[in-house]
Design a protein around this motif. Structure first.
Motif, PDB file in Angstrom:
ATOM      1  N   HIS A 136      24.621  24.795  41.054  1.00 30.31           N
ATOM      2  CA  HIS A 136      24.722  23.896  42.021  1.00 30.31           C
ATOM      3  C   HIS A 136      24.694  24.134  43.695  1.00 30.31           C
ATOM      4  N   GLY A 151      23.015  22.866  46.714  1.00 34.56           N
ATOM      5  CA  GLY A 151      23.782  22.349  46.758  1.00 34.56           C
ATOM      6  C   GLY A 151      25.301  22.397  47.348  1.00 34.56           C
ATOM      7  N   HIS A 156      27.361  19.213  37.808  1.00 35.49           N
ATOM      8  CA  HIS A 156      26.105  18.365  39.407  1.00 35.49           C
ATOM      9  C   HIS A 156      26.739  16.779  39.466  1.00 35.49           C
ATOM     10  N   ALA A 215      27.590  16.935  43.273  1.00 34.85           N
ATOM     11  CA  ALA A 215      27.316  16.017  43.905  1.00 34.85           C
ATOM     12  C   ALA A 215      28.653  14.759  44.582  1.00 34.85           C
ATOM     13  N   GLU A 240      22.591  13.289  46.677  1.00 42.36           N
ATOM     14  CA  GLU A 240      22.131  14.479  46.115  1.00 42.36           C
ATOM     15  C   GLU A 240      22.033  14.045  43.864  1.00 42.36           C
ATOM     16  N   PRO A 266      18.988  15.871  41.374  1.00 41.94           N
ATOM     17  CA  PRO A 266      18.438  16.816  42.115  1.00 41.94           C
ATOM     18  C   PRO A 266      17.621  16.833  42.451  1.00 41.94           C
ATOM     19  N   THR A 276      17.368  22.800  42.425  1.00 42.21           N
ATOM     20  CA  THR A 276      18.319  22.424  42.099  1.00 42.21           C
ATOM     21  C   THR A 276      18.723  22.358  40.025  1.00 42.21           C
TER      22      THR A 276
END
Length: 173
Positions: free
Chosen positions: A30, A35, A79, A83, A91, A94, A98
């Motif tokens: 991530h 991220g 994920h 996020a 986010e 993705p 990502t």
């Protein structure tokens, strides 16, 4: 008798390996995909949750498809979790980088865990073939069935009473 990898400490180690490797690699994937990198307590809490979720699955050896499904679901959950944790809801969908990072992480973790599972079960089989077997029978998992005679034995006093004081009425068959 060698402990089976589906019970006891070996099962805990298997769950921990799945939780830590999947959780940590999901966080790294991530972060490498652009991220937000969470704090260590959040990462450890997520890895512990994954390990706890794996407990019902580790009652037998996990195959490649089971590991791929498990790790794939964890990657998606990681994920979304990361996020939302970063408080940037945009986010959640993705970016391509990502997605690529999560796919690579999934492939790495599944390959490592599949090898770990095979090695652990082969080691347990090798130990079981060398170590002495338990001489006592294992504990029962069901109630013991005891046959009962159709006509129970009567005590001597009952037999004597029946012979000296017979019952009145039609004879018994």
């Amino acid at each position: 008798m060698a402990p089976a990898p589906t019970r006891g400490a070996a099962r805990v180690v298997r769950c921990g390996a799945v939780g830590l490797s999947t959780g940590l690699l999901a966080v790294l994937a991530h972060a490498s995909g652009g991220g937000h990198l969470p704090s260590l307590p959040h990462v450890l809490a997520f890895a512990l949750a994954i390990a706890w979720t794996c407990v019902p699955l580790t009652d037998r050896q996990l195959g490649f498809t089971e590991l791929l499904s498990l790790v794939g679901v964890v990657q998606v959950a990681a994920h979304v979790f990361l996020a939302l944790l970063s408080r940037q809801p945009h986010e959640v969908l993705p970016a391509p980088s990502t997605v690529l990072a999560h796919v690579a992480a999934t492939a790495i973790v599944v390959a490592a865990l599949a090898g770990f599972e095979q090695a652990l079960f082969r080691l347990a089989a090798a130990l079981a073939s060398v170590l002495p077997r338990r001489l006592t029978p294992p504990p029962a998992f069901a109630p013991l069935r005891i046959p009962i005679a159709a006509h129970p034995q009567h005590p001597l006093s009952e037999v004597l009473r029946r012979r000296t004081l017979p019952r009145r009425g039609p004879p018994h068959s």
